[in-house]
Write a protein that holds these residues in place. Structure first.
Motif, PDB file in Angstrom:
ATOM      1  N   GLU A   9      -3.305  -3.639   5.183  1.00  0.00           N
ATOM      2  CA  GLU A   9      -2.978  -4.865   4.445  1.00  0.00           C
ATOM      3  C   GLU A   9      -2.372  -4.521   3.097  1.00  0.00           C
ATOM      4  O   GLU A   9      -3.030  -3.978   2.224  1.00  0.00           O
ATOM      5  CB  GLU A   9      -4.239  -5.715   4.253  1.00  0.00           C
ATOM      6  CG  GLU A   9      -4.052  -6.952   3.423  1.00  0.00           C
ATOM      7  CD  GLU A   9      -3.012  -7.884   3.990  1.00  0.00           C
ATOM      8  OE1 GLU A   9      -2.013  -8.136   3.289  1.00  0.00           O
ATOM      9  OE2 GLU A   9      -3.186  -8.351   5.131  1.00  0.00           O
ATOM     10  N   LYS A  10      -1.108  -4.862   2.931  1.00  0.00           N
ATOM     11  CA  LYS A  10      -0.419  -4.521   1.682  1.00  0.00           C
ATOM     12  C   LYS A  10      -0.006  -5.775   0.900  1.00  0.00           C
ATOM     13  O   LYS A  10       0.879  -5.719   0.055  1.00  0.00           O
ATOM     14  CB  LYS A  10       0.846  -3.701   1.985  1.00  0.00           C
ATOM     15  CG  LYS A  10       0.661  -2.619   3.024  1.00  0.00           C
ATOM     16  CD  LYS A  10       0.280  -1.322   2.412  1.00  0.00           C
ATOM     17  CE  LYS A  10       0.408  -0.146   3.355  1.00  0.00           C
ATOM     18  NZ  LYS A  10       0.378  -0.364   4.773  1.00  0.00           N
ATOM     19  N   SER A  11      -0.619  -6.899   1.202  1.00  0.00           N
ATOM     20  CA  SER A  11      -0.145  -8.166   0.635  1.00  0.00           C
ATOM     21  C   SER A  11      -0.248  -8.214  -0.883  1.00  0.00           C
ATOM     22  O   SER A  11       0.484  -8.944  -1.537  1.00  0.00           O
ATOM     23  CB  SER A  11      -0.941  -9.337   1.236  1.00  0.00           C
ATOM     24  OG  SER A  11      -2.314  -9.241   0.910  1.00  0.00           O
ATOM     25  N   PHE A  12      -1.188  -7.448  -1.469  1.00  0.00           N
ATOM     26  CA  PHE A  12      -1.319  -7.507  -2.926  1.00  0.00           C
ATOM     27  C   PHE A  12      -0.435  -6.491  -3.636  1.00  0.00           C
ATOM     28  O   PHE A  12      -0.417  -6.411  -4.850  1.00  0.00           O
ATOM     29  CB  PHE A  12      -2.789  -7.334  -3.355  1.00  0.00           C
ATOM     30  CG  PHE A  12      -3.394  -6.009  -3.021  1.00  0.00           C
ATOM     31  CD1 PHE A  12      -4.016  -5.814  -1.814  1.00  0.00           C
ATOM     32  CD2 PHE A  12      -3.360  -4.965  -3.923  1.00  0.00           C
ATOM     33  CE1 PHE A  12      -4.587  -4.588  -1.497  1.00  0.00           C
ATOM     34  CE2 PHE A  12      -3.939  -3.742  -3.626  1.00  0.00           C
ATOM     35  CZ  PHE A  12      -4.554  -3.565  -2.404  1.00  0.00           C
ATOM     36  N   ILE A  13       0.306  -5.702  -2.865  1.00  0.00           N
ATOM     37  CA  ILE A  13       1.282  -4.795  -3.469  1.00  0.00           C
ATOM     38  C   ILE A  13       2.668  -5.383  -3.207  1.00  0.00           C
ATOM     39  O   ILE A  13       3.299  -5.106  -2.195  1.00  0.00           O
ATOM     40  CB  ILE A  13       1.163  -3.374  -2.904  1.00  0.00           C
ATOM     41  CG1 ILE A  13      -0.268  -2.864  -3.074  1.00  0.00           C
ATOM     42  CG2 ILE A  13       2.145  -2.433  -3.576  1.00  0.00           C
ATOM     43  CD1 ILE A  13      -0.504  -1.480  -2.528  1.00  0.00           C
ATOM     44  N   ILE A  14       3.091  -6.261  -4.082  1.00  0.00           N
ATOM     45  CA  ILE A  14       4.334  -6.995  -3.905  1.00  0.00           C
ATOM     46  C   ILE A  14       5.416  -6.380  -4.784  1.00  0.00           C
ATOM     47  O   ILE A  14       5.233  -6.208  -5.989  1.00  0.00           O
ATOM     48  CB  ILE A  14       4.147  -8.484  -4.273  1.00  0.00           C
ATOM     49  CG1 ILE A  14       3.038  -9.082  -3.394  1.00  0.00           C
ATOM     50  CG2 ILE A  14       5.446  -9.245  -4.102  1.00  0.00           C
ATOM     51  CD1 ILE A  14       2.617 -10.461  -3.818  1.00  0.00           C
ATOM     52  N   GLU A  15       6.534  -6.060  -4.179  1.00  0.00           N
ATOM     53  CA  GLU A  15       7.608  -5.425  -4.927  1.00  0.00           C
ATOM     54  C   GLU A  15       8.082  -6.336  -6.049  1.00  0.00           C
ATOM     55  O   GLU A  15       8.328  -7.521  -5.849  1.00  0.00           O
ATOM     56  CB  GLU A  15       8.786  -5.092  -3.996  1.00  0.00           C
ATOM     57  CG  GLU A  15       9.794  -4.198  -4.660  1.00  0.00           C
ATOM     58  CD  GLU A  15      10.680  -3.479  -3.662  1.00  0.00           C
ATOM     59  OE1 GLU A  15      11.704  -2.957  -4.110  1.00  0.00           O
ATOM     60  OE2 GLU A  15      10.352  -3.438  -2.465  1.00  0.00           O
ATOM     61  N   GLY A  16       8.175  -5.792  -7.244  1.00  0.00           N
ATOM     62  CA  GLY A  16       8.621  -6.574  -8.395  1.00  0.00           C
ATOM     63  C   GLY A  16       7.503  -7.233  -9.170  1.00  0.00           C
ATOM     64  O   GLY A  16       7.728  -7.731 -10.269  1.00  0.00           O
ATOM     65  N   LEU A  17       6.293  -7.227  -8.601  1.00  0.00           N
ATOM     66  CA  LEU A  17       5.186  -7.903  -9.284  1.00  0.00           C
ATOM     67  C   LEU A  17       4.815  -7.189 -10.572  1.00  0.00           C
ATOM     68  O   LEU A  17       4.437  -7.822 -11.551  1.00  0.00           O
ATOM     69  CB  LEU A  17       3.970  -7.980  -8.354  1.00  0.00           C
ATOM     70  CG  LEU A  17       2.804  -8.844  -8.836  1.00  0.00           C
ATOM     71  CD1 LEU A  17       3.258 -10.269  -9.064  1.00  0.00           C
ATOM     72  CD2 LEU A  17       1.675  -8.838  -7.816  1.00  0.00           C
ATOM     73  N   ASN A  18       4.941  -5.882 -10.582  1.00  0.00           N
ATOM     74  CA  ASN A  18       4.650  -5.109 -11.794  1.00  0.00           C
ATOM     75  C   ASN A  18       5.461  -5.661 -12.960  1.00  0.00           C
ATOM     76  O   ASN A  18       4.929  -5.940 -14.034  1.00  0.00           O
ATOM     77  CB  ASN A  18       4.986  -3.631 -11.541  1.00  0.00           C
ATOM     78  CG  ASN A  18       4.626  -2.734 -12.710  1.00  0.00           C
ATOM     79  OD1 ASN A  18       5.105  -2.920 -13.813  1.00  0.00           O
ATOM     80  ND2 ASN A  18       3.784  -1.748 -12.441  1.00  0.00           N
TER      81      ASN A  18
END
Length: 432
Positions: free
Chosen positions: A202-211
């Motif tokens: 599950e990678k849903s909380f690692i969203i590209e650009g969220l940083n």
């Protein structure tokens, strides 16, 4: 089957609540109906049983008399009050647990945080031999100084008998090998070791650009270096070590301003220590803030944004370049796994359970050693260790290949040893 994950509280960010959320997902994946059952009304709690948790009006007064000072009761009156409250809670369990075939008590039969609940649950188990109780012991009362300071021999006997109890329909799980050995010595029972796990699929909380998005929210430039302390703020987390490390790192990294970081950004010279966990000790946090100011370490407390629902606890991992995990005492280590899943390098102190149960897995980390001393109320390690750790940090943060190599290798190690697949296999064996 219908299953209950039972705890004093649920739906929060403490380690037990987080583990129950994971168990719920795995149990449901295996085809069972799984509810989180707790003594607090909170989103994420499926079934509320009144008064079994810390919101019970008698919780503080009973514990104060049992573990601090007998003021409101004599010794016999205290035991009587515990028994009377247990009688009431037994009725609550009869109603609240009726539909469940398998019940997983979490810490209720190990920590002894509210004896009436532990006693009532044991009586309930005795009355229902058809139900299976698989107790998940995250923490034991003999590991905490507060519970060792019992005010009477009668309270000690209650702790010894009920935390944990022994029964034909009771199985035991512990979260590390040291606890397994101690439980065998104290109660002559065999326990299954269940490590903390994470969902590595599950990678849903690692969203590209969220940083970038979160950094903009806090007005943090994209080319600053952010250390993240993702634990709760409490003394055993030894957060002062993170401050000491960053002080050394600040001095060593001055001549790196303008150089290219692992992420392709040109370092602007700014370094922050960010906090994303709840504060459980305001006095300690004030001491940390004072220390940080004296050592010119900038800090940012982001927990209010979590509390208000602006960002999730998971989101805030993505603000960071590296995770600090200097805790000197852990039952296992949830934040360590979270950092690995979030693909961040970790600075850690080699606490006892890490050495006994985790280190051999092959995880790579920046090492703060495994010995410390207390000076002026703060945990301290040898200055040479901090110097070496700071040098390693510079090598990683300014080397793309090294940075991404470490996080990808750690992710594969975590996936192999500490994933939901590991938990699935353990649960299948427990339910045989």
């Amino acid at each position: 089957m219908n299953m209950a994950l039972l705890h004093y509280r649920g739906g929060l960010m403490d380690g037990v609540s987080l583990e129950m959320d994971k168990w719920k997902k795995v149990l449901e994946k295996l085809g069972h109906n799984a509810d989180i059952v707790a003594g607090n009304k909170k989103e994420g709690v499926d079934n509320y049983i009144e008064d079994i948790g810390f919101e019970n009006k008698l919780y503080r007064i009973i514990n104060k008399n049992a573990f601090e000072k007998l003021e409101d009761f004599t010794e016999d009156e205290l035991v009587k009050a515990i028994e009377l409250e247990s009688d009431k809670l037994l009725k609550n369990f009869e109603k609240g647990l009726e539909k469940y075939d398998v019940i997983f008590p979490n810490n209720i039969w190990s920590l002894g945080a509210f004896l009436p609940t532990a006693i009532a649950l044991k009586r309930y188990a005795d009355l229902h031999p058809e139900k299976l109780f698989i107790a998940h012991h995250h923490d034991f009362w003999w590991e905490r100084e507060y519970f060792l300071n019992s005010t009477s021999k009668k309270i000690e006997k209650l702790l010894e008998y009920y935390c944990p109890p022994v029964g034909k329909n009771i199985k035991h799980m512990v979260i590390n090998s040291i606890a397994k050995e101690e439980l065998k010595k104290r109660k002559n029972v065999e326990a299954t070791v269940v490590p903390n796990v994470m969902d590595f699929e599950e990678k849903s909380f690692i969203i590209e650009g969220l940083n970038k998005k979160i950094r903009e929210y806090y007005d943090i430039p994209k080319n600053s270096i952010i250390f993240l302390q993702a634990t709760r703020v409490t003394r055993r987390k030894a957060i002062e070590l993170a401050i000491d490390l960053i002080e050394v790192f600040n001095k060593k990294v001055k001549d790196k301003k303008g150089e290219i970081l692992y992420n392709g950004e040109r370092f602007n010279g700014e370094i922050l220590l960010a906090f994303s966990g709840m504060c459980e000790d305001d006095v300690y946090f004030d001491e940390l803030k004072k220390k940080a100011k004296e050592l010119n370490v900038k800090i940012l407390d982001m927990y209010n944004a979590v509390e208000k629902g602006i960002w999730s606890f998971w989101d805030l991992y993505n603000i960071s370049d590296i995770i600090t995990y200097p805790s000197i005492l852990e039952g296992w280590g949830n934040q360590l796994l979270e950092a690995i899943v979030a693909k961040k390098p970790v600075v850690l102190f080699e606490y006892e359970i890490f050495l006994s149960d985790i280190k051999n897995s092959g995880l790579e980390y920046i090492n703060l050693g495994n010995e410390y001393e207390m000076i002026d109320g703060f945990v301290t390690v040898n200055r040479e260790i901090l110097e070496k750790a700071a040098d390693e940090l510079i090598e990683i943060l300014f080397n793309k290949e090294k940075y991404y190599g470490i996080i990808e290798r750690n992710f594969e190690v975590g996936k192999k040893y500490f994933s939901f697949n590991t938990l699935e296999n353990i649960i299948r064996n427990l339910l045989k």
